[in-house]
Design an enzyme around this catalytic site. Structure first.
Site, mmCIF file in Angstrom:
data_model
loop_
_atom_site.group_PDB
_atom_site.id
_atom_site.type_symbol
_atom_site.label_atom_id
_atom_site.label_comp_id
_atom_site.label_asym_id
_atom_site.label_seq_id
_atom_site.Cartn_x
_atom_site.Cartn_y
_atom_site.Cartn_z
ATOM 1 N N ARG A 264 -34.288 20.016 23.907
ATOM 2 C CA ARG A 264 -34.557 20.370 25.827
ATOM 3 C C ARG A 264 -33.746 19.871 26.678
ATOM 4 N NH1 ARG A 264 -41.139 22.073 24.268
ATOM 5 N NH2 ARG A 264 -40.637 22.881 22.468
ATOM 6 N N ARG B 15 -40.813 12.085 25.430
ATOM 7 C CA ARG B 15 -40.416 13.405 26.328
ATOM 8 C C ARG B 15 -39.174 12.981 25.526
ATOM 9 N NH1 ARG B 15 -41.484 17.542 29.733
ATOM 10 N NH2 ARG B 15 -43.512 16.261 30.380
ATOM 11 N N GLU C 196 -50.265 16.762 25.893
ATOM 12 C CA GLU C 196 -49.939 17.937 25.183
ATOM 13 C C GLU C 196 -49.019 17.356 23.950
ATOM 14 O OE1 GLU C 196 -47.699 21.635 27.290
ATOM 15 O OE2 GLU C 196 -47.322 22.094 24.434
ATOM 16 N N SER D 137 -48.904 23.809 21.671
ATOM 17 C CA SER D 137 -49.412 24.586 22.359
ATOM 18 C C SER D 137 -49.357 25.798 21.416
ATOM 19 C CB SER D 137 -48.460 24.866 22.738
ATOM 20 O OG SER D 137 -47.999 25.262 23.124
ATOM 21 N N ARG E 217 -44.394 13.306 19.324
ATOM 22 C CA ARG E 217 -45.270 13.226 19.933
ATOM 23 C C ARG E 217 -46.913 12.749 18.989
ATOM 24 N NH1 ARG E 217 -45.851 17.047 25.476
ATOM 25 N NH2 ARG E 217 -43.564 16.045 26.315
#
Length: 417
Positions: A259, A274, A346, A349, A386
């Site tokens: 990403r 991140r 988070e 999801s 994460r």
RNA sequence: GGAGAGGUGGCCGAGCGGACGAAGGCGCUCGCCUGCUAAGCGAGUAGGGGGUGUAAAACCUCCUCGAGGGUUCAAAUCCCUCCCUCUCCGCCA
């Protein structure tokens, strides 16, 4: 992509979704007019085409002057047809430019809101740990052993890249294998898909055109790096029609995810929370359109079971309309407690994209009264980096070491690091 | 990277300019028949768009023979570009 029939029969549902999502500036009336116009022109073109075929068919049977006349007539029609066809194509292009970017209809239970701050907490699980020693974040915990090396990663690749070494590397493999072992008995076929994909795959899953700026591209080969294996898993069945008995069809894909994190400058810049490249086990399901909400609950139940087995305290949020991706009709996030940040963030999801992806990818289920588009759903099983951070921070001890969650010990072969 | 072969319906496979959305076979579905798992006979069996509609039905029409362009009155068939698969050689985890 939405069903065009919505525009014709229930435009109010689209406008409701747009206002729910806080999107304005979409002129549905003009779109509807354009739609009617393109169909009318297409019909005219088709009538010409039909006539052309009829005249053309007589040519073979005629001779002499009659044949010449038919050929001449055919040529006239051919010219008119081509012109009309070009007009119809142009109208289609204009229509699609306005239609394609429209997001999926949101489910009524999705809270209205603009940013993640408006997400609705619907559950908390586990006890937020209290420590009788100064809490360290994951980078501090890794400092002594050096199992997370940001400096050297930067030397190789720049900022927002991490290097997992030693026990961190082994822990990653343990997490992945553990997750796959839990999912396979639930009907998820483990998959290791390509991560370099064609534009169609990103378009089909709704990441293009909406999130194109988040995607790494390889222009020399017209390929793109996936931000999630969802892209590959969804696309692997493009253009297929499943027998009813084959759904739900579930996969657990393991892949590296890439990403660009454009627009996230300055956010979460510390450590591997991140990063541009991470690894993830993703659940994906192709299911019958009548059963996707149950399937959504099922996928989400897997997520909760995994996080609970790891013993990480978390809360569940129902993601608000403004924070929902274009393809999702509804999304639940699990946010783990990160002692180093003293807040929930988070880690998974779970989305039901209903028929938004399957319409673009043309994935259907065979039924007696015509085939129907399947519904597709995706959910994070383990986002490795994460989760690793969450484990480290929640399982830290006074001496700066970390205890391995019981569930993982059979996989790691060590109990602390 | 080099050389060759090929991409047609669920599968195999014909067609190589005119009635072809496509022979034939296999598979599958339904029916018939045969007194024993089998065989035989008949029918059906791609997807999608648009329209009419007594809107569940039925009907009309267009598109799709890897993708996109072109030639032609007419393209699965001819031409161009691209993609993919297979075989051989080279290189390689």
């Amino acid at each position: 992509m939405l069903d065009v029939n919505l525009l014709r029969d229930h435009p109010e549902l689209i406008s409701a979704t747009l206002s729910h999502r806080g999107i304005d500036g979409v002129d549905l009336d003009t779109l509807a007019e354009l739609d009617a116009q393109r169909r009318a022109v297409r019909a005219e073109a088709e009538a010409l085409r039909s006539e052309q075929k009829e005249v053309g068919g007589t040519v073979a049977r005629l001779d002499g002057d009659e044949k010449d006349a038919a050929i001449a007539r055919g040529a006239e029609i051919a010219t008119a047809y081509k012109a009309k066809l070009a007009e119809a194509d142009e109208l289609d292009a204009r229509f699609e430019a306005g239609w394609i970017p429209l997001p999926n209809l949101v489910h009524a239970s999705v809270p209205k809101g603009e940013t993640e701050d408006d997400n609705e907490e619907i559950k908390q699980w586990g006890d937020v740990p209290s420590f009788d020693f100064p809490v360290r974040d994951h980078l501090e915990l890794a400092a002594e052993s050096g199992i997370i090396d940001m400096e050297r990663a930067a030397k190789i690749s720049g900022s927002r890249f991490g290097l997992l070494t030693g026990k961190a590397a082994l822990l990653e493999l343990s997490l992945v294998r553990w997750a796959l072992d839990r999912l396979e008995p639930q009907g998820f076929t483990p998959v290791i898909p390509p991560v370099l994909v064609k534009e169609e795959a990103l378009f089909g899953t709704g990441f293009f055109p909406d999130d194109a700026e988040q995607v790494y591209s390889i222009p020399s080969d017209d390929l793109f790096l996936v931000g999630t294996s969802e892209v590959s898993l969804a696309s692997m069945h493009a253009d297929e029609i499943f027998p009813v008995a084959d759904v739900p069809l579930r996969y657990a894909g393991f892949s590296t995810c890439f990403r660009r994190e454009s627009g996230a400058a300055g956010r979460d810049s510390r450590g591997i929370f991140r990063v541009h490249q991470f690894d993830k086990v993703e659940m994906f399901s192709f299911c019958h359109p009548d059963g996707s909400w149950e399937e959504h609950d099922f996928l989400f139940a897997q997520e909760e079971a995994l996080v609970q087995e790891l013993g990480i305290p978390y809360r569940v949020v129902n993601v608000c309309s403004g924070d929902l991706g274009a393809s999702a009709a509804k999304k639940y996030d699990i946010e783990a407690w990160f002692p180093g940040q003293e807040r929930y963030r988070e880690i998974t999801s779970c989305s039901n994209t209903t028929d938004y992806q399957s319409r673009r990818l043309k994935i259907r289920v065979k039924e007696d009264k015509g085939n129907r588009l399947v519904h597709t759903l995706n959910g994070t099983a383990v986002a490795v980096q994460r989760t690793l951070v969450a484990i480290m921070e929640n399982y830290q001890r006074a001496d700066g070491t970390v205890r391995v969650p019981d569930a993982l010990i059979p996989y790691t072969g060590f109990e602390t690091f």
